[in-house]
Design an enzyme around this catalytic site. Structure first.
Site, PDB file in Angstrom:
ATOM      1  N   HIS A   1     -27.277  28.531 -33.351  1.00  0.00           N
ATOM      2  CA  HIS A   1     -26.945  29.949 -33.687  1.00  0.00           C
ATOM      3  C   HIS A   1     -28.461  30.653 -33.736  1.00  0.00           C
ATOM      4  CE1 HIS A   1     -27.253  33.076 -37.705  1.00  0.00           C
ATOM      5  NE2 HIS A   1     -28.455  33.214 -37.368  1.00  0.00           N
ATOM      6  N   GLU A   2     -29.555  29.539 -33.844  1.00  0.00           N
ATOM      7  CA  GLU A   2     -30.666  30.817 -33.127  1.00  0.00           C
ATOM      8  C   GLU A   2     -30.915  30.716 -31.499  1.00  0.00           C
ATOM      9  OE1 GLU A   2     -33.112  31.539 -34.657  1.00  0.00           O
ATOM     10  OE2 GLU A   2     -32.369  31.020 -36.430  1.00  0.00           O
TER      11      GLU A   2
ATOM     12  N   HIS B   1     -29.096  33.826 -31.128  1.00  0.00           N
ATOM     13  CA  HIS B   1     -30.208  35.712 -31.429  1.00  0.00           C
ATOM     14  C   HIS B   1     -31.203  35.269 -29.728  1.00  0.00           C
ATOM     15  CE1 HIS B   1     -30.052  35.755 -35.160  1.00  0.00           C
ATOM     16  NE2 HIS B   1     -29.953  34.888 -35.575  1.00  0.00           N
TER      17      HIS B   1
END
Length: 709
Positions: free
Chosen positions: A501-502, A505
């Site tokens: 997920h990160e 980003h």
């Protein structure tokens, strides 16, 4: 995603230059293992063109903060001095845009050190510098002279391109949401209300932080809790200065005690006692604070021209108005009612089998969801977690992003870093080798380091007036344990999802091509910012891609099995409808009190709770409004946002990626149409362009129904 700190997510970013060292994906594992030794043997260099300074001393940080503030004052004063009849884009708007682009990495040079520095002195200086800069930014937001000049430009009619026009609109909106379009007396009232709101918010949070309520139980009362948990309770109770426990174990009403107890304890009376006590924390004190807080928020909103605080809070987001949020939440809730009813019936049957005829209550949800999953899913996380060496996970994620988005990652082994564990990479376009940006990975725990996983932007990408592009650079922070005895650290599956997920980003930040730093990286609509990474989380639940990130730690040629993948996916969506109903309840509470005057939260919840929760009453004497931090600070009137982004992410995945997880054509469309524009366009425009229609909730509902246990 990126870190949430204070009232809002504090987002950071970094600049770049040219790629330094070739980095082949098949060598990443050894590169990561050997990085510390390489760092010792190579001289370090700044990233070419970078304005971020990664190893400042405490005195240098404070000096740089003063320089940043002085330069900002100089530019703002120059803009303010322009005669209203002589305003142009070049002498009013461009200086502010270029100031933002140049100053941001210098600001972050001061600020990010409090999260990563080894020296306590440096961390303290960084925190001090952050406060000075925050105070200065607040002062700038009140500059009526600058606002009047910018406002004069908007009436002049000078032609500018659509992105520049959007930038000017954002500048004006920032000032006007702070009351600069009001009379002097009303502006003063706005500032008084903001100060009162801040003070009440902090008192609400401080009351929760200071609450030391605990309950005593015998070991028999805690039947079902893991032996390690019980042993830790015994140790804490033994060390406690309170010797009057009569052999009982102390349960503190904190998440680290309450959540495991409600999930594992077999004794229904214990679960109920703890759930009620937890729900009564700070009772009347915080309810009174919240009532005053909400009244002041409504008064502030009316001063600024809004009918209520919810409309004020939602206006700059995708939803645009509170009525749209209500419609969204109610549609989701109604659409999931049939599924949630089936899930609740299954949980009630399970309780009847285990505890007889005692009624099912809110205190039973976590426990019987856990029990149902244990019965229906053959999933041992202790076994699953043996398949995720961190180096292998990283190489797999990089490979997926390379194939999907046409990216190439190269390690910059001689880049200057702040700790030997830190890795630095350049990101390039795979087909053209064009440099797109940089990112740091600071993944391992150490004393004094920020202890959450997040992405921090150190410099935002932008396009200068001479056509040169400033490169985005991101920092991913985590707190994994480092290597032990030469063995690569194993990640829990939840950590794999979080890391993916990160890094999503990071890719979002790197792929941004907006002209203005204001629209770069994570400077996008808060309702939109999580959508790309929530789309990408799905790759962690699909067999073909999860196998790229996994390998048994004793033989990495053996990835997770198809059966494990299937069970992980089912676990993600198990009893998701009833869980979501509980979240929707809190979102509705948040939206109602911030869109209506003088709401009695207790009376509201007596009616709202059984309606949303399928007849389950609120626990006697409890009121979530007294102990729900998001009502107080950071998410007021916007608690819906997580569900909002999750729903639209589900639509994107089901429509575009379900049958082509590494389809480069679709991946490049996503990169160019969704990631690249950043905040330069309305999010609904980006998503509609990518999907070929407006986003819908249907895929989300269908997915929940299809994958439910």
């Amino acid at each position: 995603m990126a870190k949430q700190d204070k009232k809002e997510r504090k987002i950071l970013a970094f600049t770049g230059g040219i790629a330094i060292a070739a980095f082949a994906l098949n060598l990443i594992i050894s590169a990561i293992h050997n990085n510390k030794q390489k760092n010792k043997n190579k001289s370090k260099k700044d990233i070419p063109g970078s304005n971020v300074r990664v190893n400042l001393t405490a005195s240098e940080i404070l000096k740089l903060a003063d320089q940043v503030i002085a330069k900002s004052k100089e530019v703002y004063s120059a803009v303010a001095s322009v005669s209203l009849d002589k305003v142009t884009y070049a002498n009013v708007i461009l200086p502010i845009a270029e100031l933002e682009a140049r100053q941001f990495p210098l600001v972050q040079s001061c600020v990010f050190q409090k999260m990563v520095a080894i020296s306590e002195e440096v961390r303290k200086a960084s925190a001090e510098a952050e406060k000075k800069i925050d105070d200065h930014i607040l002062m700038c937001s009140k500059r009526d002279d600058v606002y009047r000049v910018i406002k004069a430009f908007t009436t002049k009619g000078e032609w500018i391109n659509p992105e520049a026009e959007r930038y000017v609109q954002c500048l004006v909106q920032d000032f006007e949401r702070n009351g600069l379009n009001l009379s002097s007396s009303k502006r003063e009232e706005v500032q008084r209300l903001r100060a009162q709101i801040d003070e009440l918010s902090m008192r609400y949070i401080q009351n929760l932080n200071d609450d030391c309520t605990s309950l005593l139980f015998s070991e028999a009362d805690l039947l079902g809790l893991p032996p390690k948990f019980i042993q830790n309770l015994k140790m804490c109770t033994y060390q406690s200065l309170d010797k009057a426990n009569n052999g009982k174990l102390k349960i503190n009403l904190r998440g680290q005690h309450v959540s495991p107890l409600l999930e594992h304890c077999k004794v229904g009376s214990t679960r109920k006692m703890v759930a009620i006590a937890y729900g009564r924390r700070c009772g009347e004190t915080n309810l009174s604070l919240l009532e005053n807080l909400v009244q002041r928020r409504h008064k502030l909103a009316r001063l600024l021209g809004y009918s209520n605080y919810a409309d004020y809070a939602v206006e700059p987001r995708m939803a645009k108005m509170s009525a749209k949020v209500f419609e969204f939440l109610e549609n989701i809730s109604i659409s999931l009612t049939d599924l949630a009813t089936k899930e609740l019936a299954a949980l009630k049957d399970l309780k009847k089998q285990e505890e007889g005829q005692s009624p099912f209550g809110m205190e039973d949800l976590l426990y019987y969801v856990k029990r149902a999953e244990q019965q229906k899913l053959d999933l041992d996380y202790g076994v699953v977690n043996q398949y995720f060496p961190i180096s292998l996970v990283l190489s797999g994620i990089f490979k997926i992003f390379q194939d999907l988005f046409g990216l190439k990652f190269e390690e910059m082994a001689d880049a200057e870093v702040w700790h030997n564990d830190v890795l630095c990479f350049s990101a390039l376009d795979l087909s053209s080798s064009e440099l797109l940006g940089y990112f740091y990975l600071d993944l391992y725990a150490r004393e004094g380091k920020y202890d959450q996983t997040c992405v921090v932007s150190l410099q935002n990408g932008s396009l200068s007036s001479n056509g040169a592009r400033q490169m985005p650079v991101a920092l991913l922070l985590s707190h994994f344990q480092n290597e032990v005895d030469g063995s690569s650290r194993l990640l829990r599956f939840s950590e794999v999802v979080n890391l993916f997920h990160e890094l999503g980003h990071v890719v979002h930040h790197i792929c941004n091509r907006a002209s203005f730093a204001r629209f770069s990286g994570f400077h996008v609509d808060p309702d939109f910012v999580e959508i790309p990474s929530q789309v990408l989380e799905n790759w962690c639940y699909e067999s073909s891609t999860l196998k790229l990130m996994s390998g048994f730690h004793q033989d990495i040629t053996k990835p997770v099995t198809d059966e494990m993948c299937s069970s992980l996916k089912k676990r993600r969506d198990s009893f998701s409808a009833i869980k979501l109903k509980q979240e929707i309840l809190l979102c509705l509470l948040d939206q109602i009190i911030h869109s209506s005057e003088n709401v009695d939260t207790m009376e509201l919840l007596k009616h709202l709770h059984p309606k949303v929760m399928l007849g389950l009453p609120i626990l006697e004497g409890t009121n979530p409004a007294s102990s729900f931090p998001r009502l107080a600070i950071g998410y007021e009137a916007t608690c819906y946002s997580r569900i909002w982004s999750e729903v639209f992410a589900a639509d994107i995945f089901a429509t575009k990626f379900q049958d082509g997880l590494v389809n480069p054509h679709v991946g490049m469309q996503f990169r160019n149409k969704v990631l690249a524009p950043g905040g330069s366009k309305e999010p609904i425009e980006l998503l509609s362009d990518f999907l070929g229609r407006e986003p819908s909730i249907q895929a989300y509902i269908d997915n929940k129904t299809k994958n439910s246990l």
